[in-house]
Design an enzyme around this catalytic site. Structure first.
Site, PDB file in Angstrom:
ATOM      1  N   THR A 107     -48.889  12.421  23.618  1.00  0.00           N
ATOM      2  CA  THR A 107     -50.276  12.844  23.734  1.00  0.00           C
ATOM      3  C   THR A 107     -50.449  13.717  24.962  1.00  0.00           C
ATOM      4  O   THR A 107     -49.992  13.373  26.055  1.00  0.00           O
ATOM      5  CB  THR A 107     -51.200  11.606  23.850  1.00  0.00           C
ATOM      6  OG1 THR A 107     -50.975  10.778  22.711  1.00  0.00           O
ATOM      7  CG2 THR A 107     -52.651  12.005  23.941  1.00  0.00           C
ATOM      8  N   CYS A 149     -33.061  23.127  48.317  1.00  0.00           N
ATOM      9  CA  CYS A 149     -32.154  22.636  47.284  1.00  0.00           C
ATOM     10  C   CYS A 149     -31.396  21.381  47.709  1.00  0.00           C
ATOM     11  O   CYS A 149     -30.881  20.663  46.879  1.00  0.00           O
ATOM     12  CB  CYS A 149     -31.144  23.721  46.918  1.00  0.00           C
ATOM     13  SG  CYS A 149     -31.922  25.208  46.295  1.00  0.00           S
TER      14      CYS A 149
END
Length: 176
Positions: A34, A120
């Protein structure tokens, strides 16, 4: 500044992606389940605010970033700005603190939310390929901290962060 857990994905024409969750045809088959309408509306409003205030907010954040940098550079000999000559985000600083580990500085400053290394490798446990590619040695990488400000960051908060960072560095470096 949108709701956490909401996001957008731009998919280039002709690019084929595999669905993340299978079972329904929501999101054009990319993710079953949903749809979270309030979060979608919030994400849209955040995008609207960002686009309409981008120039003003970017300029304000750059002033705060530069204020923080100025205070740190004036007090910490040998402090290096990673990527300082390159075009950078207006709200972010990547700094290599000399003679100390970035993680050691942050351990002393629980009120500052920051990270070590590059985006990173924010855990600092892995040698950053980004910082290595920039020509940084292991001690510079170990001493790297990424700092950011945002729309709601104040000058007082910047000044407080600078003071805390300087004090922590001086204590770790063995300076009075």
């Amino acid at each position: 500044y949108g709701p956490k857990g909401a996001g957008a994905l731009y998919v280039k024409n002709g690019l084929t992606l595999e669905g993340l969750m299978h079972g329904g045809n929501q999101e054009n088959g990319y993710r079953a389940g949903t749809e979270n309408t309030p979060y979608i509306v919030g994400m849209g409003q955040a995008a609207h605010l960002a686009v309409n205030g981008l120039d003003e907010s970017s300029a304000g954040m750059a002033r705060l970033r530069d204020r923080l940098l100025k205070q740190l550079v004036e007090s910490i000999p040998g402090l290096e700005v990673n990527g300082g000559n390159a075009a950078r985000l207006p709200n972010t600083l990547s700094l290599s603190f000399p003679h100390v580990g970035g993680s050691e500085i942050l351990k002393r400053l629980p009120e500052i939310c920051s990270s070590t290394g590059s985006a990173c490798h924010s855990t600092g446990k892995i040698e950053s390929a980004t910082l290595t590619a920039m020509g940084k040695d292991l001690s510079q990488i170990a001493g790297t901290i990424r700092l950011s400000c945002g729309w709601y960051t104040s000058q007082d908060e910047i000044d407080r962060a600078a003071s805390l960072l300087i004090d922590a560095w001086e204590n770790l470096a063995g300076l009075p």
